[in-house]
Design a protein around this motif. Sequence first.
Motif, PDB file in Angstrom:
ATOM      1  N   MET A   1      15.768  -7.196  -6.105  1.00 12.80           N
ATOM      2  CA  MET A   1      14.687  -6.225  -6.250  1.00 12.80           C
ATOM      3  C   MET A   1      14.838  -5.144  -5.182  1.00 12.80           C
ATOM      4  N   ALA A   2      14.604  -3.893  -5.566  1.00 13.54           N
ATOM      5  CA  ALA A   2      14.714  -2.779  -4.630  1.00 13.54           C
ATOM      6  C   ALA A   2      13.640  -2.894  -3.554  1.00 13.54           C
ATOM      7  N   PRO A   3      13.957  -2.487  -2.324  1.00 12.25           N
ATOM      8  CA  PRO A   3      12.968  -2.557  -1.252  1.00 12.25           C
ATOM      9  C   PRO A   3      11.786  -1.643  -1.528  1.00 12.25           C
ATOM     10  N   ARG A   4      10.621  -2.051  -1.042  1.00  8.49           N
ATOM     11  CA  ARG A   4       9.421  -1.252  -1.211  1.00  8.49           C
ATOM     12  C   ARG A   4       9.448  -0.065  -0.262  1.00  8.49           C
ATOM     13  N   LEU A   5       8.953   1.059  -0.745  1.00  8.19           N
ATOM     14  CA  LEU A   5       8.881   2.244   0.098  1.00  8.19           C
ATOM     15  C   LEU A   5       7.704   2.117   1.065  1.00  8.19           C
ATOM     16  N   PRO A   6       7.880   2.552   2.309  1.00 12.09           N
ATOM     17  CA  PRO A   6       6.743   2.536   3.233  1.00 12.09           C
ATOM     18  C   PRO A   6       5.688   3.531   2.781  1.00 12.09           C
ATOM     19  N   ASP A   7       4.423   3.124   2.805  1.00 18.32           N
ATOM     20  CA  ASP A   7       3.354   4.046   2.437  1.00 18.32           C
ATOM     21  C   ASP A   7       2.704   4.611   3.689  1.00 18.32           C
ATOM     22  N   VAL A   8       1.722   5.467   3.494  1.00 21.79           N
ATOM     23  CA  VAL A   8       1.105   6.142   4.626  1.00 21.79           C
ATOM     24  C   VAL A   8       0.469   5.154   5.589  1.00 21.79           C
ATOM     25  N   ALA A   9      -0.035   4.029   5.071  1.00 27.34           N
ATOM     26  CA  ALA A   9      -0.652   3.031   5.945  1.00 27.34           C
ATOM     27  C   ALA A   9       0.334   2.509   6.990  1.00 27.34           C
ATOM     28  N   SER A  10       1.630   2.539   6.647  1.00 22.57           N
ATOM     29  CA  SER A  10       2.640   2.040   7.580  1.00 22.57           C
ATOM     30  C   SER A  10       2.779   2.932   8.808  1.00 22.57           C
ATOM     31  N   LEU A  11       2.241   4.135   8.738  1.00 23.47           N
ATOM     32  CA  LEU A  11       2.307   5.060   9.863  1.00 23.47           C
ATOM     33  C   LEU A  11       1.235   4.771  10.901  1.00 23.47           C
ATOM     34  N   GLY A  12       0.307   3.878  10.568  1.00 24.74           N
ATOM     35  CA  GLY A  12      -0.773   3.566  11.492  1.00 24.74           C
ATOM     36  C   GLY A  12      -1.865   4.618  11.450  1.00 24.74           C
TER      37      GLY A  12
END
Length: 207
Positions: free
Chosen positions: A1-12
């Motif tokens: 499975m392709a890795p999940r893209l980081p979303d805005v929440a990952s920016l803190g």
Amino acid sequence: MAPRLPDVASLGDVAGKRVLVRSDLNVPLEHDDDGGAARITDDGRIRASVPQLRQLLDAGASVIVCAHLGRPKGSPDPRYSLAPVAERLGELLDEKVAFVEDPAGGDVSTRGSDASLTVLENVRFSPGETSKDDAVRGELAARFAALADVYVGDGFGAMHRKHASVYDTPRLLPHAAGQLVLAEVAVLRQLTTSPARPYVVVLGGAK
């Protein structure tokens, strides 16, 4: 499975941070024969960009938007100015939006002090945006990166391009995918892994 893209929440927590958003604002314009102001004939892409921008603004971020419009030849062309788009964004967001005529941002502090969002002029007015020379693109990307603390890529229609604002800039900043990109990827994943059947694909386009 392709890795999940980081979303805005990952920016803190983005409160107080400068967020550079690469949007897709490539809308059709209509120009008067007498050279009058351009009119947007379909603001669908502008409307689609609003939820991500609204989320960042509500979170307390200072938002800088970069985008392209049309295919200018690496130099300013008033037919492809993002000025009408910036005005429409302000109407849809019900916010003061500043417009910076320098496609690389220049000194964004020159915008009005009460502006909550800044739109840069068409990035394709700069030859570095589409240059095939990595060093030339890198110089422009460094200028973009100097404007912000983090980067959000929300211009799905341009993500296949090896352009300074799309490819090089996120390599210089903490980055995440925006809502529009995540939604498109989710649909593509569903269609390529477990599509509802019968399954019909209609392909077309101008290229």
